[in-house]
Design a protein around this motif. Structure first.
Motif, short mmCIF file in Angstrom:
data_model
loop_
_atom_site.label_atom_id
_atom_site.label_comp_id
_atom_site.label_asym_id
_atom_site.label_seq_id
_atom_site.Cartn_x
_atom_site.Cartn_y
_atom_site.Cartn_z
N ALA A 182 -26.60 5.36 -6.80
CA ALA A 182 -26.81 6.68 -6.16
C ALA A 182 -25.49 7.30 -5.74
O ALA A 182 -25.31 8.52 -5.81
CB ALA A 182 -27.74 6.53 -4.96
N MET A 183 -24.54 6.49 -5.32
CA MET A 183 -23.21 7.02 -4.99
C MET A 183 -22.57 7.59 -6.26
O MET A 183 -21.95 8.65 -6.24
CB MET A 183 -22.32 5.91 -4.42
CG MET A 183 -22.76 5.41 -3.05
SD MET A 183 -21.91 3.88 -2.55
CE MET A 183 -20.21 4.47 -2.34
N GLY A 184 -22.79 6.90 -7.36
CA GLY A 184 -22.16 7.28 -8.63
C GLY A 184 -22.62 8.62 -9.16
O GLY A 184 -21.87 9.30 -9.84
N TYR A 185 -23.87 9.02 -8.86
CA TYR A 185 -24.32 10.31 -9.36
C TYR A 185 -24.35 11.37 -8.27
O TYR A 185 -24.90 12.45 -8.47
CB TYR A 185 -25.68 10.20 -10.06
CG TYR A 185 -26.87 9.75 -9.24
CD1 TYR A 185 -27.45 10.57 -8.28
CD2 TYR A 185 -27.45 8.50 -9.44
CE1 TYR A 185 -28.54 10.16 -7.53
CE2 TYR A 185 -28.54 8.08 -8.70
CZ TYR A 185 -29.08 8.91 -7.75
OH TYR A 185 -30.17 8.51 -7.02
N SER A 186 -23.73 11.09 -7.14
CA SER A 186 -23.75 12.03 -6.01
C SER A 186 -22.95 13.29 -6.26
O SER A 186 -23.15 14.30 -5.60
CB SER A 186 -23.17 11.35 -4.77
OG SER A 186 -21.77 11.12 -4.96
N VAL A 236 -16.33 12.12 -5.82
CA VAL A 236 -15.42 11.23 -6.53
C VAL A 236 -15.00 10.11 -5.59
O VAL A 236 -14.69 10.36 -4.43
CB VAL A 236 -14.18 12.03 -7.00
CG1 VAL A 236 -13.14 11.11 -7.63
CG2 VAL A 236 -14.60 13.11 -7.99
N PHE A 237 -15.04 8.87 -6.06
CA PHE A 237 -14.58 7.74 -5.25
C PHE A 237 -14.26 6.58 -6.18
O PHE A 237 -14.64 6.58 -7.35
CB PHE A 237 -15.66 7.32 -4.24
CG PHE A 237 -16.89 6.71 -4.88
CD1 PHE A 237 -17.84 7.51 -5.49
CD2 PHE A 237 -17.06 5.33 -4.92
CE1 PHE A 237 -18.95 6.96 -6.12
CE2 PHE A 237 -18.17 4.77 -5.54
CZ PHE A 237 -19.12 5.59 -6.14
N ASP A 238 -13.54 5.61 -5.63
CA ASP A 238 -13.17 4.45 -6.44
C ASP A 238 -14.17 3.32 -6.17
O ASP A 238 -14.16 2.73 -5.09
CB ASP A 238 -11.75 4.01 -6.07
CG ASP A 238 -11.36 2.76 -6.85
OD1 ASP A 238 -12.07 2.40 -7.82
OD2 ASP A 238 -10.35 2.13 -6.48
N VAL A 239 -15.00 3.05 -7.17
CA VAL A 239 -16.05 2.04 -6.97
C VAL A 239 -15.43 0.67 -6.67
O VAL A 239 -16.04 -0.15 -5.97
CB VAL A 239 -17.00 1.97 -8.19
CG1 VAL A 239 -16.25 1.55 -9.45
CG2 VAL A 239 -18.17 1.05 -7.94
N ASN A 240 -14.22 0.43 -7.13
CA ASN A 240 -13.60 -0.88 -6.90
C ASN A 240 -13.14 -1.11 -5.47
O ASN A 240 -12.68 -2.19 -5.13
CB ASN A 240 -12.43 -1.07 -7.86
CG ASN A 240 -12.90 -1.03 -9.30
OD1 ASN A 240 -13.86 -1.70 -9.66
ND2 ASN A 240 -12.26 -0.20 -10.11
N GLY A 241 -13.28 -0.09 -4.62
CA GLY A 241 -12.91 -0.26 -3.22
C GLY A 241 -14.11 -0.38 -2.30
O GLY A 241 -13.97 -0.55 -1.10
N VAL A 242 -15.32 -0.32 -2.88
CA VAL A 242 -16.53 -0.19 -2.04
C VAL A 242 -17.05 -1.52 -1.49
O VAL A 242 -17.25 -2.48 -2.24
CB VAL A 242 -17.66 0.49 -2.85
CG1 VAL A 242 -18.94 0.54 -2.01
CG2 VAL A 242 -17.25 1.89 -3.28
N THR A 243 -17.25 -1.54 -0.18
CA THR A 243 -17.93 -2.67 0.47
C THR A 243 -19.27 -2.19 1.02
O THR A 243 -19.33 -1.11 1.60
CB THR A 243 -17.07 -3.21 1.63
OG1 THR A 243 -15.86 -3.71 1.07
CG2 THR A 243 -17.78 -4.33 2.38
N VAL A 244 -20.33 -2.95 0.81
CA VAL A 244 -21.64 -2.57 1.32
C VAL A 244 -22.19 -3.70 2.18
O VAL A 244 -22.17 -4.87 1.76
CB VAL A 244 -22.65 -2.29 0.18
CG1 VAL A 244 -24.02 -1.92 0.74
CG2 VAL A 244 -22.14 -1.20 -0.75
#
Lengths: 400, 400
Positions: free
Chosen positions: B318-322, B325-333
């Motif tokens: 869902a973040m990806g189609y929002s 722009v962001f770097d997915v490799n930095g994401v912590t959930v």
């Protein structure tokens, strides 16, 4: 155009096997599609910026517009997963090794749960059992192997005459949830024995995706793994398709892609009916599409359709927040199905109608919503499905 | 800031009555909110281009920024309805006549089914029974009268000191389905005895709406009838709020609006839990908000939360189609609730975690999703709810 049964394009072979990618699965989960000669390729990818590693790999290896095989696994999307790129490359190499091809000529596709590491060694091992065949049953078995929560196999076929030569197109796809393509599409694999250059094919696939896979929605969620691939091996023709023959080929390819798109919408997770949203007399196609997609994606409208409730106010509401500009006072809305047709709104206001008749019309397994804007001559149709208890059940269940 | 019980602003009176706007309804369905002196008004409307007639009427009569009363009916939205404007004017006149006010000083609000004609004569008749009172119970009864599919009354209160003077703010709102405000908001009515100019109030309401009502979603559907209104009658103060005191008032108003917004999200149709999506370390607030809203609106994520399934891949999807722009490799959930906290994704990849513990955390009635981007210092929080069988049931039922 002949449509009975599958008539497969020449020179393509199909295979599938059971690798237990999901421990519990007893369904074949890996498929191969192979041409006996090199193919030109047209491909579109999801525009989700979180892209699964197989897509990133294909973006690299398809820079020459050529490929000869596709390996697809279901049960694991290899997206946001540990060792994702490494495993995509291993999967590609395993297929290349089996088929005696260069790895860069093998396309990789994955579908299933996001975030789990791909058990690639199971695929490497499982591929040993695979038998390639050009029969219809091999084609269908491959179409079944790529399914995840799909309840139905999705295949489509078309053929056309170019001069004395018969050209065939056959496609398979998967998709049921996480369906709201954005410039990309679901996993769809289309083979043709037309001889057509990858640059021309690429242009056609992009153009037709916009009118087919990009006009369906199940849940508004655009997947990380969407791809639509067309392989053309040229074995039905001596000469490359000429510019003046392109429109014939385009029409046949459109038939296949549209059929596959509608099959996805109609098999939406938990869906009990296909919804066809037709906006007519729009100012332009973009306006029509924006309005149709907004209605098609509205949870409230979809839940009303599940309840067979002609709650057309939710249609106008969804049009209103679509982002498209239109005059609500010109809008006519009617519902139709094999059970008949009924008008529920004229000039933006409710009209009295027979509720019983409406319920009967909305009970059919394929329902059309006609939205007439009375603003111009453009139109667009989008396809979706109703929102049911089963959608929630399927997606609330542990890691589908 | 005192928060126990309702402490109502001076000079406001409340009343409610049962008009049977929906034949079957046995709940009071018309409310009045009245000030004994003229008020400055701040108001925001839905950005849905299909606007209900009461909103269009208010846009006309509120051009002077002044009003003294609000009449609200539930059970019928008076949107896309026959004689919509005529009936909105009749409703306004009926209240004005009862209260001995000019019609243009009465704000009209309606909520309920779209497209049905408003039985305004029932309101005209029912208003005769109304008794106005400044008691807490009258306030609460009015808050109940504006409910539709809401299961809980929604009220909030704050107070502040400006010099020696205590200023009070009290608000009520309704909202449960068709919740995905866009620059506008739900029906929310907020009264204050602060003395503040409508131009200043207007600026504050717009600013705070963006951080409160515009950051909630139940189903992605932006209603045709959304409005947030603040009435300020100035009875607690001698002097108008000075520029340097504005931030104090803003903070208190924010408290009320945020509380009401969260109450709406937590009472989303069929919802079993409130979801709080917190994006931190973003490049800027807009990026954080876009990502949080996209997750908060994903049917797939919401269904997973219903199933208490830590399926974080759907969050990244869902973040990806929002559109952000962001770097997915930095994401912590990570997920947290009163049951504890668990990290499920680091640097964009899954980490192994205790599934049992995750299920326990996700079973609480208020669950936080922490998304750390590691890109900057901005942040945003959005509120939503899970997608349940009951959402489908409520909205598949005949004309809710």
């Amino acid at each position: 155009m002949e449509m009975e049964g599958i008539k497969l394009p020449k020179g393509f072979y199909y295979g599938s096997c059971l690798c237990h990618i999901k421990e519990s699965s007893q369904k074949e989960d890996v498929a191969l599609i192979v041409s006996n000669t090199m193919c030109d390729v047209g491909i579109v990818y999801t525009k989700n910026i979180v892209k699964a590693d197989p897509l990133l790999l294909n973006q690299q290896t398809l820079q020459d517009g050529k490929a000869q095989a596709i390996i697809v696994n279901s049960g694991n999307a290899n997206a946001c997963a540990k060792n994702g790129m490494e495993n995509a490359i291993k999967e590609q190499q395993a297929a290349a090794c089996l088929l005696d091809l260069k790895p860069q000529d093998v396309i990789v596709a994955s579908t299933g749960v996001i975030g789990a590491e791909l058990p690639v060694e199971k695929i490497e091992k499982g591929l040993d059992q695979i038998h390639l065949n050009d029969s219809e049953s091999a084609f269908e078995k491959a179409a079944i192997a790529i399914m995840t929560t799909d309840t139905k196999m999705k295949i489509a076929q078309a053929s056309l005459q170019i001069g004395q030569q018969t050209v065939r197109i056959a496609g398979m796809c998967k998709g049921s949830g996480m369906i709201h393509p954005n410039m990309g599409t679901m996993l769809a694999f289309i083979c043709t024995d037309a001889k057509i250059e990858s640059s021309v094919l690429q242009k056609l696939v992009q153009k037709l995706t916009k009118k087919t896979f990009n006009r369906i929605s199940v849940d508004g969620d655009t997947s990380t793994n969407d791809m639509c691939i067309v392989l053309a091996n040229g074995q039905a023709m001596y000469d490359t398709i000429q510019e003046e023959e392109e429109s014939l080929f385009e029409e046949a390819l459109f038939t296949v892609m549209k059929s596959l798109a509608i099959q996805i919408a109609s098999d939406g997770e938990g869906a009990s009916r296909l919804l066809e949203i037709m906006v007519t007399h729009a100012k332009n196609e973009k306006q029509a599409e924006q309005l149709a997609m907004s209605v098609c994606s509205s949870s409230l409208f979809k839940a009303a359709m599940f309840g067979k409730d002609a709650n057309w106010g939710r249609i106008l509401c969804a049009m209103g927040y679509s982002g498209a500009v239109f005059d609500v006072n010109g809008v006519t809305v009617s519902f139709s199905s094999k059970e008949g047709e009924i008008c529920v709104c004229q000039k933006g206001k409710g009209v009295s109608f027979d509720e019983e008749k409406a319920t009967k019309i909305l009970s059919a397994d394929r329902v059309q919503v006609h939205i007439d804007l009375q603003e111009g001559n453009a139109e667009a149709t989008c396809w979706g499905c109703d929102l049911t208890y089963d959608y929630v059940k399927i997606n609330g269940d542990y890691r589908t």
